[in-house]
Design a protein around this motif. Structure first.
Motif, mmCIF file in Angstrom:
data_model
loop_
_atom_site.group_PDB
_atom_site.id
_atom_site.type_symbol
_atom_site.label_atom_id
_atom_site.label_comp_id
_atom_site.label_asym_id
_atom_site.label_seq_id
_atom_site.Cartn_x
_atom_site.Cartn_y
_atom_site.Cartn_z
ATOM 1 N N GLU A 1 -12.207 -29.710 53.350
ATOM 2 C CA GLU A 1 -11.033 -28.969 53.807
ATOM 3 C C GLU A 1 -10.220 -29.817 54.789
ATOM 4 O O GLU A 1 -8.985 -29.799 54.761
ATOM 5 N N ARG A 2 -10.931 -30.544 55.640
ATOM 6 C CA ARG A 2 -10.234 -31.409 56.604
ATOM 7 C C ARG A 2 -9.494 -32.535 55.876
ATOM 8 O O ARG A 2 -8.366 -32.895 56.232
ATOM 9 N N TYR A 3 -10.153 -33.123 54.862
ATOM 10 C CA TYR A 3 -9.502 -34.192 54.095
ATOM 11 C C TYR A 3 -8.269 -33.671 53.355
ATOM 12 O O TYR A 3 -7.262 -34.373 53.249
ATOM 13 N N GLU A 4 -8.347 -32.453 52.845
ATOM 14 C CA GLU A 4 -7.186 -31.847 52.187
ATOM 15 C C GLU A 4 -6.029 -31.722 53.171
ATOM 16 O O GLU A 4 -4.868 -31.989 52.834
ATOM 17 N N GLU B 1 -2.064 -44.956 54.666
ATOM 18 C CA GLU B 1 -3.465 -45.068 55.090
ATOM 19 C C GLU B 1 -4.131 -43.699 55.169
ATOM 20 O O GLU B 1 -5.280 -43.524 54.748
ATOM 21 N N LEU B 2 -3.415 -42.711 55.709
ATOM 22 C CA LEU B 2 -3.970 -41.353 55.773
ATOM 23 C C LEU B 2 -4.273 -40.822 54.381
ATOM 24 O O LEU B 2 -5.328 -40.233 54.138
ATOM 25 N N GLN B 3 -3.342 -41.015 53.441
ATOM 26 C CA GLN B 3 -3.542 -40.557 52.068
ATOM 27 C C GLN B 3 -4.756 -41.229 51.443
ATOM 28 O O GLN B 3 -5.579 -40.585 50.794
ATOM 29 N N SER B 4 -4.890 -42.537 51.642
ATOM 30 C CA SER B 4 -6.008 -43.272 51.062
ATOM 31 C C SER B 4 -7.344 -42.803 51.634
ATOM 32 O O SER B 4 -8.315 -42.593 50.899
ATOM 33 N N LEU B 5 -7.387 -42.617 52.963
ATOM 34 C CA LEU B 5 -8.617 -42.137 53.600
ATOM 35 C C LEU B 5 -8.966 -40.729 53.125
ATOM 36 O O LEU B 5 -10.137 -40.418 52.853
ATOM 37 N N ILE C 1 -0.823 -33.675 55.472
ATOM 38 C CA ILE C 1 -0.059 -34.269 56.567
ATOM 39 C C ILE C 1 0.609 -35.568 56.103
ATOM 40 O O ILE C 1 1.779 -35.827 56.429
ATOM 41 N N SER C 2 -0.111 -36.375 55.335
ATOM 42 C CA SER C 2 0.478 -37.629 54.842
ATOM 43 C C SER C 2 1.702 -37.344 53.989
ATOM 44 O O SER C 2 2.719 -38.040 54.081
ATOM 45 N N ALA C 3 1.632 -36.316 53.147
ATOM 46 C CA ALA C 3 2.769 -35.947 52.309
ATOM 47 C C ALA C 3 3.916 -35.410 53.154
ATOM 48 O O ALA C 3 5.096 -35.687 52.884
ATOM 49 N N GLU C 4 3.593 -34.644 54.187
ATOM 50 C CA GLU C 4 4.623 -34.102 55.072
ATOM 51 C C GLU C 4 5.363 -35.214 55.807
ATOM 52 O O GLU C 4 6.577 -35.138 56.017
ATOM 53 N N ILE C 5 4.640 -36.257 56.198
ATOM 54 C CA ILE C 5 5.267 -37.399 56.873
ATOM 55 C C ILE C 5 6.291 -38.045 55.943
ATOM 56 O O ILE C 5 7.437 -38.302 56.329
#
Length: 203
Positions: free
Chosen positions: A29-32, A10-14, A37-41
């Motif tokens: 920058e915030r979306y990046e 969901e984070l990646q999609s948003l 963070i989604s990838a780190e998870i």
């Protein structure tokens, strides 16, 4: 599917939607960062290197949509054709749909590349959401299209993906590459082959 993966997806999609439609440079920058963070998870929970996760999970632009995969079901005398992959497991010929070809064209192309056979793509057996059928769960969506095909000619040609092909009866299926196709899906293909009036299954 674990909650951590649902959150990461969901984070990646948003984040991807924000990067596509957002205008403000600071918001981008915030979306990046959200995307990172989604990838780190995913990397943390799977032990997959972060760069590989980003390549698979965070490599698209535009609105988030599933990837498309085709699988060809080819029969001869009541047996189904499977190709043997480099790891020794077996699968229906198939793969990701290239951006410049249709589902039908991709099905024919993948069969030629993996088995050497020339086929016609005759009928859609099923359109499936991979997450409902195959393990392991991927961090990105995949739509799988199973296609009933007929052989026109050709013979096996050495290639970098497969080592041979064979035809198998319904009750002699070898060890499958289950991330690509499982026994449930192979049996579905047999039912479609035997049916005179098969109706496409879809999730």
């Amino acid at each position: 599917m674990g909650k951590w993966l649902e959150w990461a997806i969901e984070l990646q999609s948003l984040a991807q939607a924000g990067l596509t439609y957002g205008k403000d440079i600071y918001d981008k920058e915030r979306y990046e960062r959200i995307r990172d963070i989604s990838a780190e998870i995913v990397s943390n929970y799977t032990d997959i290197e972060i760069e590989k996760v980003k390549d698979l999970f965070c490599n698209e632009v535009g609105y988030q949509t599933p990837k498309l995969d085709t699988r060809a079901a080819i029969f001869e005398e009541g047996k189904i054709l499977l190709v043997r992959e480099n790891n020794g497991k077996w699968s229906l010929p198939g793969g990701w749909v290239d951006v410049n070809v249709s589902v039908k064209e991709n099905t024919i192309k993948e069969v030629k590349e993996e088995s050497g056979l020339d086929v016609s793509a005759d009928k859609i057996i099923a359109v499936q959401d991979r997450a409902k059928h195959n393990l392991p769960v991927y961090a990105y969506g995949v739509c799988k299209v199973f296609v009933l095909c007929s052989v026109l000619g050709g013979q096996f040609v050495e290639n970098i993906e497969t080592t041979e092909f064979q035809y198998f009866g319904e009750f002699e299926i070898p060890e499958l590459a289950e991330e690509k196709n499982n026994l449930e899906q192979i049996k579905m293909c047999f039912r479609a082959y035997r049916s005179e009036n098969w109706e496409t299954e879809f999730d």
